[in-house]
Enzyme design. Structure first.
Site, short mmCIF file in Angstrom:
data_model
loop_
_atom_site.label_atom_id
_atom_site.label_comp_id
_atom_site.label_asym_id
_atom_site.label_seq_id
_atom_site.Cartn_x
_atom_site.Cartn_y
_atom_site.Cartn_z
N CYS A 178 22.25 -19.96 26.44
CA CYS A 178 21.95 -18.58 26.83
C CYS A 178 22.12 -18.39 28.34
O CYS A 178 21.27 -18.85 29.12
CB CYS A 178 20.54 -18.22 26.39
SG CYS A 178 20.05 -16.55 26.83
N CYS A 219 19.43 -16.14 29.90
CA CYS A 219 18.12 -16.81 30.02
C CYS A 219 18.15 -17.84 31.16
O CYS A 219 17.21 -17.92 31.95
CB CYS A 219 17.77 -17.56 28.74
SG CYS A 219 18.06 -16.65 27.23
N ASP A 220 19.19 -18.65 31.22
CA ASP A 220 19.16 -19.84 32.08
C ASP A 220 20.12 -19.80 33.27
O ASP A 220 20.07 -20.69 34.12
CB ASP A 220 19.48 -21.08 31.24
CG ASP A 220 18.45 -21.29 30.14
OD1 ASP A 220 17.28 -20.86 30.36
OD2 ASP A 220 18.78 -21.85 29.09
C1 LIG Z 1 16.75 -22.50 23.75
C2 LIG Z 1 16.58 -21.01 23.83
C3 LIG Z 1 16.19 -20.45 25.04
C4 LIG Z 1 16.02 -19.06 25.12
N1 LIG Z 1 15.60 -18.54 26.32
C5 LIG Z 1 15.36 -17.20 26.40
C6 LIG Z 1 14.88 -16.65 27.65
O1 LIG Z 1 14.69 -17.35 28.64
N2 LIG Z 1 14.65 -15.31 27.66
C7 LIG Z 1 14.86 -14.49 26.58
O2 LIG Z 1 14.59 -13.29 26.66
N3 LIG Z 1 15.33 -15.01 25.41
C8 LIG Z 1 15.58 -16.33 25.30
N4 LIG Z 1 16.08 -16.85 24.14
C9 LIG Z 1 16.41 -15.93 23.02
C10 LIG Z 1 15.15 -15.52 22.24
O3 LIG Z 1 14.44 -16.66 21.85
C11 LIG Z 1 15.54 -14.69 21.02
O4 LIG Z 1 16.32 -13.59 21.41
C12 LIG Z 1 14.30 -14.19 20.29
O5 LIG Z 1 13.44 -15.25 19.93
C13 LIG Z 1 14.68 -13.41 19.02
O6 LIG Z 1 13.51 -13.03 18.36
P1 LIG Z 1 13.48 -12.68 16.82
O7 LIG Z 1 12.08 -12.36 16.51
O8 LIG Z 1 14.55 -11.70 16.53
O9 LIG Z 1 13.95 -14.00 16.05
P2 LIG Z 1 13.45 -15.51 16.13
O10 LIG Z 1 12.83 -15.82 17.43
O11 LIG Z 1 14.63 -16.32 15.70
O12 LIG Z 1 12.32 -15.59 15.02
C14 LIG Z 1 12.62 -15.56 13.66
C15 LIG Z 1 11.47 -16.17 12.88
O13 LIG Z 1 11.73 -15.97 11.48
C16 LIG Z 1 11.35 -17.13 10.76
N5 LIG Z 1 12.13 -17.14 9.52
C17 LIG Z 1 13.48 -17.22 9.38
N6 LIG Z 1 13.82 -17.18 8.09
C18 LIG Z 1 12.66 -17.07 7.39
C19 LIG Z 1 12.36 -16.98 5.99
N7 LIG Z 1 13.33 -17.00 5.07
N8 LIG Z 1 11.08 -16.89 5.60
C20 LIG Z 1 10.07 -16.88 6.54
N9 LIG Z 1 10.29 -16.96 7.87
C21 LIG Z 1 11.57 -17.06 8.29
C22 LIG Z 1 11.71 -18.27 11.72
O14 LIG Z 1 10.93 -19.43 11.38
C23 LIG Z 1 11.34 -17.67 13.07
O15 LIG Z 1 10.02 -17.97 13.45
C24 LIG Z 1 16.27 -18.23 24.00
C25 LIG Z 1 16.68 -18.80 22.79
C26 LIG Z 1 16.84 -20.17 22.70
C27 LIG Z 1 17.26 -20.78 21.37
#
Ligand SMILES: Cc1cc2nc3c(=O)[nH]c(=O)nc-3n(C[C@H](O)[C@H](O)[C@H](O)COP(=O)(O)OP(=O)(O)OC[C@H]3O[C@@H](n4cnc5c(N)ncnc54)[C@H](O)[C@@H]3O)c2cc1C
Length: 313
Positions: free
Chosen positions: A133, A136-137
């Site tokens: 990302c 992010c980084d």
């Molecule tokens: C290494 C890394 C670093 C990052 N750093 C940053 C940063 O510095 N700043 C920033 O703004 N963003 C950062 N991001 C991006 C950020 O994490 C994502 O944009 C954000 O988490 C998305 O949120 P979400 O709720 O859409 O999905 P997610 O965070 O992916 O959450 C989805 C959830 O759904 C659950 N799930 C999936 N399928 C199922 C199912 N079938 N049944 C039940 N539960 C399920 C998963 O377990 C998970 O907990 C980073 C991402 C990564 C991987």
């Protein structure tokens, strides 16, 4: 009968839960297969969430979310959802343990996972020089030299973005041609801070206890090997969205999706199916940031409240 089911407990799901319960909806259930928090829990530091001044780990960052988002009555079910289907006016939620729940409305917030390259050294230097990302980084590499791996739109756009922060960006791709929009390719070719290294593969990511410091690369045509001194590597080799639960028994999606499997939504996070909303990284054109996922979750919840009200008429 569940009033509102939220699938996924990342930033989108938790903020949807907060807005729905605080907005007066009773019986809101969040299904999360693991610990709530989402992908950001894998990050060693986050510093771009407005209002959080300290640089904190993903786990510390998400801790208060859980406390706050469950304060207004959001119920948490630790369970994996295997499929969602429409059953008349309502939805069936099939769970991996074989049970089934019914809900009047559903917000899908199952996020996704950036693909890993599988290159030797990637796991060792993950978060210690290897990132997925740039938004992010990128800032951690201010005035430093970094490499970007990939040849699609995301890789090229992120390489361009990194040139605003970094001293130099090497763009490494195994083919001479890029799979990106012609305008983006032109930007890359005209950017003096980008050096294109094609057709090359990275054979190994190397470093020491301070983190990544060089890459071993190899030219695909000539097999010539060389080393590249860089402080960071940004890997953009694809992103898997967790939308399998929307695929029906006949292999068709429950709602409209893009060719990449992202859910199509309007500005209210409504999908093509009435009562079904999607928020966060799984939606089309998501910028994959916590602040955006959280905003999506809030928007989806407010519109789900309106939808649930309309069912009473
Ligand atoms: C290494 C890394 C670093 C990052 N750093 C940053 C940063 O510095 N700043 C920033 O703004 N963003 C950062 N991001 C991006 C950020 O994490 C994502 O944009 C954000 O988490 C998305 O949120 P979400 O709720 O859409 O999905 P997610 O965070 O992916 O959450 C989805 C959830 O759904 C659950 N799930 C999936 N399928 C199922 C199912 N079938 N049944 C039940 N539960 C399920 C998963 O377990 C998970 O907990 C980073 C991402 C990564 C991987």
């Amino acid at each position: 009968m569940i009033e509102l089911a939220i699938i996924g407990g990342g930033p989108a799901g938790l903020s949807a839960g907060l807005y729905a319960t605080r907005g007066g909806i009773k019986n809101v259930v969040l299904f999360e297969r693991g610990m709530p928090g989402g992908q950001i829990m894998n990050s060693s530091e986050i510093e771009n969430y407005p209002g959080v001044k300290e640089i904190v780990s993903g786990i510390d960052f998400m801790q208060p979310w859980q406390e706050q988002c469950f304060r207004f009555g959001l119920q948490h079910e630790i369970n994996e959802v295997s499929q969602i289907s429409k059953n008349g006016k309502y939805f069936d939620i099939f769970l991996s343990d074989g049970s089934k729940k019914e809900a009047k409305a559903v917000i899908v917030c199952t996020g996704g996972v950036p693909k890993r390259s599988g290159i030797k050294g990637e796991d060792e230097f993950w978060g210690k020089g290897v990132s997925v990302c740039a938004t992010c980084d990128g800032f951690f590499y201010k005035n430093k030299e970094v490499a970007v791996l990939g040849g699609g739109d995301t890789a090229l756009e992120e390489a361009n973005y990194l040139t605003r922060i970094c001293k130099k960006v090497y763009l490494i791709h195994r083919r001479n041609e890029f799979r990106a929009a012609p305008a983006t390719i032109e930007h890359i070719r005209n950017n003096p801070k980008i050096e294109i290294l094609t057709p090359n593969i990275i054979e190994e990511i190397c470093g020491d206890s301070n983190g990544l410091n060089r890459l071993k690369i190899s030219n695909v045509n000539t097999n010539e090997k060389s080393e590249l001194a860089v402080d960071g590597l940004f890997v953009f080799v694809g992103y898997n969205v967790n939308t399998q639960i929307l695929i029906q028994k006949d292999n068709k999606p429950l709602c409209d999706m893009t060719e990449f499997g992202q859910v199509k939504v309007d500005l209210n996070m409504k999908t093509s199916v009435s009562g079904l909303f999607a928020a966060g990284d799984i939606r089309e054109s998501a910028l994959k940031q916590v602040v955006i996922a959280a905003g999506d979750g809030a928007v989806a919840a407010l519109n789900a409240i309106e939808y649930l009200e309309s069912l009473k008429d």
